[in-house]
Design a protein around this motif. Sequence first.
Motif, PDB file in Angstrom:
ATOM      1  N   VAL A 121       0.838  -1.202   0.000  1.00  0.00           N
ATOM      2  CA  VAL A 121       0.000   0.000   0.000  1.00  0.00           C
ATOM      3  C   VAL A 121       0.875   1.256   0.000  1.00  0.00           C
ATOM      4  O   VAL A 121       0.614   2.200  -0.755  1.00  0.00           O
ATOM      5  N   THR A 122       1.921   1.269   0.793  1.00  0.00           N
ATOM      6  CA  THR A 122       2.832   2.415   0.825  1.00  0.00           C
ATOM      7  C   THR A 122       3.425   2.674  -0.554  1.00  0.00           C
ATOM      8  O   THR A 122       3.440   3.814  -1.039  1.00  0.00           O
ATOM      9  N   ASN A 123       3.898   1.637  -1.211  1.00  0.00           N
ATOM     10  CA  ASN A 123       4.525   1.807  -2.519  1.00  0.00           C
ATOM     11  C   ASN A 123       3.520   2.175  -3.603  1.00  0.00           C
ATOM     12  O   ASN A 123       3.853   2.918  -4.534  1.00  0.00           O
ATOM     13  N   LEU A 124       2.295   1.688  -3.490  1.00  0.00           N
ATOM     14  CA  LEU A 124       1.253   2.109  -4.437  1.00  0.00           C
ATOM     15  C   LEU A 124       0.931   3.593  -4.241  1.00  0.00           C
ATOM     16  O   LEU A 124       0.667   4.307  -5.216  1.00  0.00           O
ATOM     17  N   ILE A 125       0.962   4.067  -3.007  1.00  0.00           N
ATOM     18  CA  ILE A 125       0.733   5.491  -2.753  1.00  0.00           C
ATOM     19  C   ILE A 125       1.845   6.319  -3.398  1.00  0.00           C
ATOM     20  O   ILE A 125       1.570   7.326  -4.067  1.00  0.00           O
ATOM     21  N   TYR A 126       3.086   5.898  -3.226  1.00  0.00           N
ATOM     22  CA  TYR A 126       4.188   6.589  -3.903  1.00  0.00           C
ATOM     23  C   TYR A 126       3.965   6.599  -5.416  1.00  0.00           C
ATOM     24  O   TYR A 126       4.128   7.622  -6.081  1.00  0.00           O
ATOM     25  N   LEU A 127       3.600   5.449  -5.954  1.00  0.00           N
ATOM     26  CA  LEU A 127       3.379   5.315  -7.388  1.00  0.00           C
ATOM     27  C   LEU A 127       2.284   6.268  -7.864  1.00  0.00           C
ATOM     28  O   LEU A 127       2.421   6.914  -8.906  1.00  0.00           O
ATOM     29  N   GLU A 128       1.209   6.378  -7.103  1.00  0.00           N
ATOM     30  CA  GLU A 128       0.120   7.283  -7.481  1.00  0.00           C
ATOM     31  C   GLU A 128       0.557   8.746  -7.416  1.00  0.00           C
ATOM     32  O   GLU A 128       0.207   9.530  -8.294  1.00  0.00           O
ATOM     33  N   HIS A 129       1.309   9.117  -6.385  1.00  0.00           N
ATOM     34  CA  HIS A 129       1.826  10.487  -6.328  1.00  0.00           C
ATOM     35  C   HIS A 129       2.696  10.776  -7.551  1.00  0.00           C
ATOM     36  O   HIS A 129       2.588  11.853  -8.163  1.00  0.00           O
ATOM     37  N   ASP A 130       3.553   9.820  -7.909  1.00  0.00           N
ATOM     38  CA  ASP A 130       4.414   9.987  -9.083  1.00  0.00           C
ATOM     39  C   ASP A 130       3.575  10.116 -10.358  1.00  0.00           C
ATOM     40  O   ASP A 130       3.853  10.954 -11.220  1.00  0.00           O
ATOM     41  N   ALA A 131       2.535   9.290 -10.471  1.00  0.00           N
ATOM     42  CA  ALA A 131       1.671   9.328 -11.649  1.00  0.00           C
ATOM     43  C   ALA A 131       0.942  10.668 -11.739  1.00  0.00           C
ATOM     44  O   ALA A 131       0.847  11.258 -12.826  1.00  0.00           O
ATOM     45  N   ILE A 132       0.440  11.156 -10.633  1.00  0.00           N
ATOM     46  CA  ILE A 132      -0.274  12.429 -10.627  1.00  0.00           C
ATOM     47  C   ILE A 132       0.649  13.556 -11.075  1.00  0.00           C
ATOM     48  O   ILE A 132       0.254  14.421 -11.878  1.00  0.00           O
ATOM     49  N   ALA A 133       1.886  13.547 -10.602  1.00  0.00           N
ATOM     50  CA  ALA A 133       2.856  14.565 -11.028  1.00  0.00           C
ATOM     51  C   ALA A 133       3.103  14.478 -12.538  1.00  0.00           C
ATOM     52  O   ALA A 133       3.182  15.509 -13.224  1.00  0.00           O
ATOM     53  N   ALA A 134       3.202  13.266 -13.059  1.00  0.00           N
ATOM     54  CA  ALA A 134       3.403  13.092 -14.499  1.00  0.00           C
ATOM     55  C   ALA A 134       2.188  13.593 -15.276  1.00  0.00           C
ATOM     56  O   ALA A 134       2.333  14.247 -16.322  1.00  0.00           O
ATOM     57  N   TYR A 135       1.004  13.307 -14.781  1.00  0.00           N
ATOM     58  CA  TYR A 135      -0.216  13.790 -15.437  1.00  0.00           C
ATOM     59  C   TYR A 135      -0.253  15.314 -15.446  1.00  0.00           C
ATOM     60  O   TYR A 135      -0.624  15.928 -16.454  1.00  0.00           O
ATOM     61  N   GLU A 136       0.110  15.930 -14.337  1.00  0.00           N
ATOM     62  CA  GLU A 136       0.106  17.390 -14.276  1.00  0.00           C
ATOM     63  C   GLU A 136       1.107  17.974 -15.264  1.00  0.00           C
ATOM     64  O   GLU A 136       0.815  18.951 -15.957  1.00  0.00           O
ATOM     65  N   SER A 137       2.272  17.368 -15.360  1.00  0.00           N
ATOM     66  CA  SER A 137       3.274  17.805 -16.323  1.00  0.00           C
ATOM     67  C   SER A 137       2.755  17.645 -17.752  1.00  0.00           C
ATOM     68  O   SER A 137       2.930  18.524 -18.594  1.00  0.00           O
ATOM     69  N   CYS A 138       2.107  16.539 -18.001  1.00  0.00           N
ATOM     70  CA  CYS A 138       1.555  16.250 -19.329  1.00  0.00           C
ATOM     71  C   CYS A 138       0.490  17.286 -19.709  1.00  0.00           C
ATOM     72  O   CYS A 138       0.499  17.831 -20.816  1.00  0.00           O
ATOM     73  N   ILE A 139      -0.411  17.565 -18.785  1.00  0.00           N
ATOM     74  CA  ILE A 139      -1.490  18.524 -19.040  1.00  0.00           C
ATOM     75  C   ILE A 139      -0.898  19.888 -19.413  1.00  0.00           C
ATOM     76  O   ILE A 139      -1.378  20.548 -20.338  1.00  0.00           O
ATOM     77  N   GLU A 140       0.139  20.296 -18.705  1.00  0.00           N
ATOM     78  CA  GLU A 140       0.789  21.590 -18.969  1.00  0.00           C
ATOM     79  C   GLU A 140       1.474  21.644 -20.329  1.00  0.00           C
ATOM     80  O   GLU A 140       1.564  22.707 -20.945  1.00  0.00           O
ATOM     81  N   ARG A 141       1.946  20.502 -20.808  1.00  0.00           N
ATOM     82  CA  ARG A 141       2.790  20.495 -22.003  1.00  0.00           C
ATOM     83  C   ARG A 141       2.049  20.177 -23.298  1.00  0.00           C
ATOM     84  O   ARG A 141       2.550  20.505 -24.378  1.00  0.00           O
ATOM     85  N   LEU A 142       0.908  19.528 -23.225  1.00  0.00           N
ATOM     86  CA  LEU A 142       0.195  19.183 -24.454  1.00  0.00           C
ATOM     87  C   LEU A 142      -0.294  20.443 -25.160  1.00  0.00           C
ATOM     88  O   LEU A 142      -0.807  21.372 -24.531  1.00  0.00           O
ATOM     89  N   ASP A 143      -0.141  20.465 -26.474  1.00  0.00           N
ATOM     90  CA  ASP A 143      -0.630  21.596 -27.271  1.00  0.00           C
ATOM     91  C   ASP A 143      -2.141  21.534 -27.475  1.00  0.00           C
ATOM     92  O   ASP A 143      -2.797  22.556 -27.552  1.00  0.00           O
TER      93      ASP A 143
END
Length: 149
Positions: free
Chosen positions: A15-37
Amino acid sequence: MVTMVGNESSINDLVTNLIYLEHDAIAAYESCIERLDSPELSSQIARFREDHLQHLQVLNEMAREIGTEAPTEGDMKQMLTTGKIALADLMGDAAILKAMKTNEDDTVTAYERAARHRDAIPKSRAFFEKALHDEERHRAWMDSTADRL
């Protein structure tokens, strides 16, 4: 990047590692949203991000139920998940989606393993399977959409 999440011996560590994974995924999604044209692509990615926020909410509740302290942010892998998005930005929206798809490969693998974890109770197994379905849907959309661009 190949994830080891899902191979933990205890449900607490899983569960701890899945939480880390989700935080990492959310950060990637936020970066993606900012960068897509494309605003349309950004909008869809934002909807997928909501799935990850919901996964995080459930995992945080799971952590409370099993007495595990939930991480409040991602780990070092976050630099990798967001870094490949930044690099892909140099090549356009299709490359960004392909980079995101590789991040989804890790979340799919992690939830596949989590759903089979020996300590998962029916309630947690049902959540892991739902999250797996979400991740497979995200990955398929990213892959097919990138191929059409």
